[in-house]
Design a protein around this motif. Sequence first.
Motif, mmCIF file in Angstrom:
data_model
loop_
_atom_site.group_PDB
_atom_site.id
_atom_site.type_symbol
_atom_site.label_atom_id
_atom_site.label_comp_id
_atom_site.label_asym_id
_atom_site.label_seq_id
_atom_site.Cartn_x
_atom_site.Cartn_y
_atom_site.Cartn_z
ATOM 1 N N ALA A 1 80.278 36.313 56.518
ATOM 2 C CA ALA A 1 80.126 37.380 57.510
ATOM 3 C C ALA A 1 78.737 38.009 57.487
ATOM 4 C CB ALA A 1 81.174 38.467 57.269
ATOM 5 N N ALA A 2 77.841 37.485 56.652
ATOM 6 C CA ALA A 2 76.499 38.069 56.524
ATOM 7 C C ALA A 2 75.708 37.881 57.817
ATOM 8 C CB ALA A 2 75.760 37.417 55.362
ATOM 9 N N PRO A 3 74.922 38.878 58.217
ATOM 10 C CA PRO A 3 74.089 38.747 59.423
ATOM 11 C C PRO A 3 72.947 37.769 59.184
ATOM 12 C CG PRO A 3 73.590 40.795 58.285
ATOM 13 C CD PRO A 3 74.779 40.208 57.577
ATOM 14 N N GLY B 1 72.876 39.231 66.313
ATOM 15 C CA GLY B 1 74.292 39.285 66.640
ATOM 16 C C GLY B 1 75.124 38.183 66.032
ATOM 17 N N TRP B 2 74.486 37.233 65.357
ATOM 18 C CA TRP B 2 75.216 36.101 64.785
ATOM 19 C C TRP B 2 75.277 36.204 63.270
ATOM 20 C CZ3 TRP B 2 73.604 30.890 67.542
ATOM 21 C CH2 TRP B 2 74.080 30.920 68.855
ATOM 22 N N THR B 3 76.464 35.937 62.748
ATOM 23 C CA THR B 3 76.671 35.863 61.312
ATOM 24 C C THR B 3 76.451 34.430 60.828
ATOM 25 O OG1 THR B 3 79.006 35.320 61.558
ATOM 26 C CG2 THR B 3 78.423 37.677 61.494
ATOM 27 N N VAL B 4 76.592 34.235 59.514
ATOM 28 C CA VAL B 4 76.530 32.878 58.967
ATOM 29 C C VAL B 4 77.625 32.016 59.584
ATOM 30 C CG1 VAL B 4 76.895 31.513 56.862
ATOM 31 C CG2 VAL B 4 75.421 33.540 56.808
ATOM 32 N N HIS B 5 78.819 32.567 59.740
ATOM 33 C CA HIS B 5 79.919 31.841 60.387
ATOM 34 C C HIS B 5 79.533 31.433 61.804
ATOM 35 C CE1 HIS B 5 83.734 31.281 62.545
ATOM 36 N NE2 HIS B 5 84.327 31.100 61.361
ATOM 37 N N ASP B 6 78.935 32.352 62.539
ATOM 38 C CA ASP B 6 78.523 32.064 63.914
ATOM 39 C C ASP B 6 77.481 30.950 63.953
ATOM 40 O OD1 ASP B 6 80.163 34.086 64.907
ATOM 41 O OD2 ASP B 6 78.553 35.578 64.890
ATOM 42 N N LEU B 7 76.536 30.991 63.028
ATOM 43 C CA LEU B 7 75.470 29.991 63.016
ATOM 44 C C LEU B 7 76.023 28.615 62.644
ATOM 45 C CD1 LEU B 7 72.563 29.880 63.736
ATOM 46 C CD2 LEU B 7 71.965 30.624 61.426
ATOM 47 N N ALA B 8 76.975 28.579 61.708
ATOM 48 C CA ALA B 8 77.625 27.312 61.376
ATOM 49 C C ALA B 8 78.385 26.774 62.592
ATOM 50 C CB ALA B 8 78.563 27.495 60.196
ATOM 51 N N ARG C 1 73.624 30.980 77.315
ATOM 52 C CA ARG C 1 74.963 31.403 77.735
ATOM 53 C C ARG C 1 76.053 30.538 77.116
ATOM 54 N NH1 ARG C 1 78.148 29.491 81.721
ATOM 55 N NH2 ARG C 1 76.446 28.439 82.835
ATOM 56 N N ILE C 2 75.905 29.212 77.217
ATOM 57 C CA ILE C 2 76.975 28.352 76.697
ATOM 58 C C ILE C 2 77.021 28.390 75.172
ATOM 59 C CG2 ILE C 2 76.970 26.872 78.741
ATOM 60 C CD1 ILE C 2 75.486 24.762 77.124
ATOM 61 N N ASN C 3 75.874 28.624 74.539
ATOM 62 C CA ASN C 3 75.880 28.786 73.087
ATOM 63 C C ASN C 3 76.682 30.019 72.684
ATOM 64 O OD1 ASN C 3 74.355 26.511 72.550
ATOM 65 N ND2 ASN C 3 72.414 27.616 72.417
ATOM 66 N N ASP C 4 76.461 31.125 73.389
ATOM 67 C CA ASP C 4 77.187 32.358 73.080
ATOM 68 C C ASP C 4 78.687 32.186 73.346
ATOM 69 O OD1 ASP C 4 75.060 33.860 72.175
ATOM 70 O OD2 ASP C 4 74.562 34.645 74.159
ATOM 71 N N GLU C 5 79.018 31.530 74.445
ATOM 72 C CA GLU C 5 80.427 31.316 74.761
ATOM 73 C C GLU C 5 81.119 30.513 73.660
ATOM 74 O OE1 GLU C 5 79.905 31.281 79.668
ATOM 75 O OE2 GLU C 5 80.207 29.409 78.561
ATOM 76 N N TRP C 6 80.433 29.491 73.177
ATOM 77 C CA TRP C 6 81.004 28.638 72.126
ATOM 78 C C TRP C 6 81.189 29.423 70.823
ATOM 79 C CZ3 TRP C 6 83.225 24.054 71.127
ATOM 80 C CH2 TRP C 6 83.225 23.606 69.795
ATOM 81 N N VAL C 7 80.164 30.156 70.432
ATOM 82 C CA VAL C 7 80.224 30.897 69.167
ATOM 83 C C VAL C 7 81.346 31.925 69.191
ATOM 84 C CG1 VAL C 7 78.988 32.646 67.813
ATOM 85 C CG2 VAL C 7 77.844 30.527 68.460
ATOM 86 N N VAL C 8 81.507 32.628 70.298
ATOM 87 C CA VAL C 8 82.584 33.624 70.409
ATOM 88 C C VAL C 8 83.949 32.946 70.268
ATOM 89 C CG1 VAL C 8 83.735 35.215 71.986
ATOM 90 C CG2 VAL C 8 81.256 35.276 71.751
ATOM 91 N N ALA C 9 84.119 31.803 70.916
ATOM 92 C CA ALA C 9 85.391 31.084 70.822
ATOM 93 C C ALA C 9 85.674 30.630 69.390
ATOM 94 C CB ALA C 9 85.387 29.889 71.767
#
Length: 280
Positions: free
Chosen positions: A36-38, A43-50, A85-93
């Motif tokens: 969960a680290a920024p 706006g992206w965490t380690v989880h988001d970047l993975a 946009r599509i990167n953000d949509e994917w990360v949120v999902a």
Amino acid sequence: MSFTRWGPPIDVLPLFAREEQALMDVLTGLDGQQWAAPTVCAGWTVHDLAAHILGDKLGRLSRDRDDYRTTAPREGERFGDFIDRINDEWVVACRRLSPEVLFAMLVDSTSQIAEMFGRADLDAVGDPVSWAGDERAPVWLDVAREYTEFWVHQQQIREAVGARMLDESEFRGPVIDTFMRALPHTLRDIETRTGRQVAYTVTGQGGGKWTAQRTADGWAIDRVAPTSRAPLASVTTDADTFWRLCTRNPADRDRVTAKGDENVCAAVLGMTSIITSSNG
């Protein structure tokens, strides 16, 4: 010397599996707080970047291997904005997925990516690499660009969790070499006589000397020191600062030495080797 639009080919195929294994080694040891680290990606965490890395790999397999293309820019949407946009949509999902699920999917997708690229004709002409120009580029440059994407994001993850950076020459050198291929496109609006040169030196592990030369058809590049005693401009920085400058990561400008034409130096230091809303 052989100055060409793209410079000498780069072969990163042997590195995909090793770069991925290095990432898996880092992710394996993370606890919930570290996932969960920024990161430096706002706006992206380690989880988001993975999850973003996974999305890049699955998207590439779907488009290039399976010829499955269902997304496209909206009317009037710039390509860079579309990618954001599509990167953000994917990360949120993907925030619904556990770290364990993400990890397993990353492992599976990497072997498929390596197999797909292993069958590619690297000398063939493929799609453009947007930050290197609008022209269709050789496949080897596109494949190398993909490797740099994975490496940069792994660096950002390592930085976020305090892990040792993946700075060995074998991993970082091809990234620097690939990013430098944006130099001819970066200089496209610089008008000067044929034969004038711009030099870029990167020190440290994975560094080297590159020279862009003005030709009758524009700018071309080679992995050599300049032959001119007085290049139009000359820029020197260390390897860590270089990749950060090229990817708009925080970088220490005090580590940069620039000589010659001020406008050319400014253009060189503004070189971007990632897809952004300004170059896509």
